[in-house]
Design a protein around this motif. Structure first.
Motif, PDB file in Angstrom:
ATOM      1  N   ALA A 185      41.936  30.274  59.987  1.00 43.85           N
ATOM      2  CA  ALA A 185      41.301  31.590  59.900  1.00 43.85           C
ATOM      3  C   ALA A 185      40.272  31.608  58.786  1.00 43.85           C
ATOM      4  CB  ALA A 185      42.344  32.684  59.669  1.00 43.85           C
ATOM      5  N   ARG A 186      39.210  32.346  59.023  1.00 43.27           N
ATOM      6  CA  ARG A 186      38.193  32.612  58.000  1.00 43.27           C
ATOM      7  C   ARG A 186      38.608  33.868  57.256  1.00 43.27           C
ATOM      8  NH1 ARG A 186      35.117  34.145  54.550  1.00 43.27           N
ATOM      9  NH2 ARG A 186      32.844  33.839  54.453  1.00 43.27           N
ATOM     10  N   VAL A 187      38.717  33.788  55.932  1.00 44.98           N
ATOM     11  CA  VAL A 187      39.171  34.924  55.135  1.00 44.98           C
ATOM     12  C   VAL A 187      38.192  35.157  53.989  1.00 44.98           C
ATOM     13  CG1 VAL A 187      41.622  34.648  55.679  1.00 44.98           C
ATOM     14  CG2 VAL A 187      40.634  33.382  53.762  1.00 44.98           C
ATOM     15  N   ASP A 188      38.245  36.348  53.455  1.00 45.42           N
ATOM     16  CA  ASP A 188      37.431  36.676  52.287  1.00 45.42           C
ATOM     17  C   ASP A 188      38.166  36.220  51.021  1.00 45.42           C
ATOM     18  OD1 ASP A 188      35.405  37.908  53.768  1.00 45.42           O
ATOM     19  OD2 ASP A 188      36.538  39.787  53.838  1.00 45.42           O
ATOM     20  N   PRO A 189      37.425  35.870  49.980  1.00 45.96           N
ATOM     21  CA  PRO A 189      38.095  35.520  48.717  1.00 45.96           C
ATOM     22  C   PRO A 189      39.014  36.645  48.259  1.00 45.96           C
ATOM     23  CG  PRO A 189      35.780  34.932  48.624  1.00 45.96           C
ATOM     24  CD  PRO A 189      35.972  35.716  49.893  1.00 45.96           C
ATOM     25  N   GLY A 190      40.184  36.271  47.771  1.00 49.30           N
ATOM     26  CA  GLY A 190      41.174  37.278  47.409  1.00 49.30           C
ATOM     27  C   GLY A 190      40.806  38.062  46.167  1.00 49.30           C
ATOM     28  N   ASP A 191      41.254  39.318  46.123  1.00 54.96           N
ATOM     29  CA  ASP A 191      41.123  40.152  44.938  1.00 54.96           C
ATOM     30  C   ASP A 191      42.337  39.922  44.041  1.00 54.96           C
ATOM     31  OD1 ASP A 191      38.754  41.316  45.859  1.00 54.96           O
ATOM     32  OD2 ASP A 191      39.882  42.766  47.060  1.00 54.96           O
ATOM     33  N   HIS A 192      42.233  40.422  42.811  1.00 51.47           N
ATOM     34  CA  HIS A 192      43.345  40.271  41.879  1.00 51.47           C
ATOM     35  C   HIS A 192      44.196  41.538  41.912  1.00 51.47           C
ATOM     36  CE1 HIS A 192      41.727  36.540  40.470  1.00 51.47           C
ATOM     37  NE2 HIS A 192      40.604  37.091  40.092  1.00 51.47           N
ATOM     38  N   ASP A 193      45.256  41.491  42.707  1.00 55.70           N
ATOM     39  CA  ASP A 193      46.203  42.594  42.817  1.00 55.70           C
ATOM     40  C   ASP A 193      47.540  42.059  42.317  1.00 55.70           C
ATOM     41  OD1 ASP A 193      47.886  44.648  43.489  1.00 55.70           O
ATOM     42  OD2 ASP A 193      47.011  44.978  45.476  1.00 55.70           O
ATOM     43  N   LEU A 194      47.713  42.102  41.005  1.00 55.38           N
ATOM     44  CA  LEU A 194      48.875  41.442  40.405  1.00 55.38           C
ATOM     45  C   LEU A 194      50.177  42.166  40.721  1.00 55.38           C
ATOM     46  CD1 LEU A 194      47.426  40.427  36.915  1.00 55.38           C
ATOM     47  CD2 LEU A 194      47.357  39.213  39.100  1.00 55.38           C
ATOM     48  N   GLY A 195      50.117  43.476  40.933  1.00 51.25           N
ATOM     49  CA  GLY A 195      51.327  44.211  41.271  1.00 51.25           C
ATOM     50  C   GLY A 195      51.863  43.821  42.636  1.00 51.25           C
TER      51      GLY A 195
END
Length: 325
Positions: free
Chosen positions: A71-81
């Motif tokens: 799958a092609r995905v977008d770079p992940g965000d930082h959601d530490l919770g």
């Protein structure tokens, strides 16, 4: 757990992998985590993760069932919770406390959960981060005030980017240009005591990819060369966009408003640096969506890093002191 069908198991692994990727897990940890889960589910597996693509190869011991997912995905965000919640669920499953079906339902709840910090609190955190960074630089209260205000304006563009794909694609250079133009206008018409370049840097400090760059270097050190190289290059490109956006914005601001003679203000007392560390770490807790139960450790890590840096600089070169911190 062991009686779940192959289809249920592979769907669960793919969902888990995409969620962990979305929340900013580095490739080496993500692959190792998924392989541990697959082994627990009596499956053989191989994974290839990068910031923009994911590959899952899953099969049974005798190759009776095989499955490949790319799958092609977008770079992940930082959601530490959400990352912490997901890790806790998987650990409970590995310890036999929850079944696969229970964890699968909980993953859906985590995925659909809203930001634990509302927009007003997040806006305050943005403004605080800009002001705190200016305070950490030991400049003046003028810079702290205007940095906080410009960072809040930057946050308004962040909210706009959630509704407009065009704004989202050009967000970083756009906010750098706008911040620089506004800083030039403020210095000419309102407050000649401000350091233009410093408050522009403070206004866009939340976009500086420090954590992303550290993760990329960690992936390179772990020999995940494709993912590490991609993440490092993405960080450098983000820095370039911010730098040239600020450079162009200042040039436009000087052309529109001219340049005011800088008036040196009174510097901040040294004790404000420790207050700045507290405010900056507190704001990052909200921006990175860190859980409140981890807030103490997040703030403590900031004090430890800064204190170690200052202490080491007394015996080493300043740059080496920063490295030790």
């Amino acid at each position: 757990m062991k009686t779940a069908t192959f289809t249920e198991k592979r769907k669960f692994i793919v969902k888990l992998g995409k969620m962990l990727h979305k929340y900013g897990t580095p490739a080496y940890r993500l692959e190792a985590h998924l392989m541990e889960v697959a082994t627990y589910l009596d499956l053989k597996s191989s994974f290839v993760m990068s910031p923009t693509s994911v590959t899952f190869v899953i099969w049974t011991d005798g190759h009776e069932d095989e499955y490949t997912h790319v799958a092609r995905v977008d770079p992940g965000d930082h959601d530490l919770g959400s990352l912490a919640d997901t890790d806790d669920l998987v650990n409970k499953m590995l310890n036999g406390e929850l079944t696969l079906h229970d964890v699968d339902k909980q993953l859906d709840i985590i995925f659909d959960a809203p930001n634990p910090y509302n927009k007003v609190l997040t806006g305050i955190a943005f403004a605080t981060s800009g002001g705190a960074f200016a305070m950490l630089m030991g400049t003046s209260w003028n810079d702290v005030l205007w940095s906080g205000l410009l960072t809040f304006i930057v946050y308004l563009f962040v909210l706009w980017s959630t509704r407009s794909k065009r704004v989202a694609h050009m967000l970083e250079p756009l906010v750098a240009i706008i911040s620089a133009i506004l800083a030039c206008a403020i210095s000419v018409y309102i407050d000649a005591h401000i350091n233009i370049r410093l408050i522009v840097l403070s206004a866009i400090i939340v976009f500086i990819p420090g954590l992303a760059l550290a993760l990329g270097l960690a992936e390179l050190a772990a020999r995940h060369l494709v993912s590490g190289t991609a993440r490092v290059m993405d960080s450098f490109m983000l820095l370039f966009k911010l730098y040239f956006g600020a450079f162009i914005g200042i040039a436009i601001g000087f052309a529109l408003f001219g340049q005011a003679d800088f008036v040196q203000p009174e510097p901040l007392p040294k004790w404000t640096a420790w207050l700045a560390i507290f405010l900056l770490c507190s704001s990052l807790i909200v921006i990175f969506r860190t859980k409140l139960k981890h807030a103490t450790w997040s703030i403590a890590s900031g004090f430890i890093a800064y204190g170690t840096s200052i202490g080491s600089a007394m015996y080493l070169d300043y740059t080496l002191g920063t490295f030790v911190g």
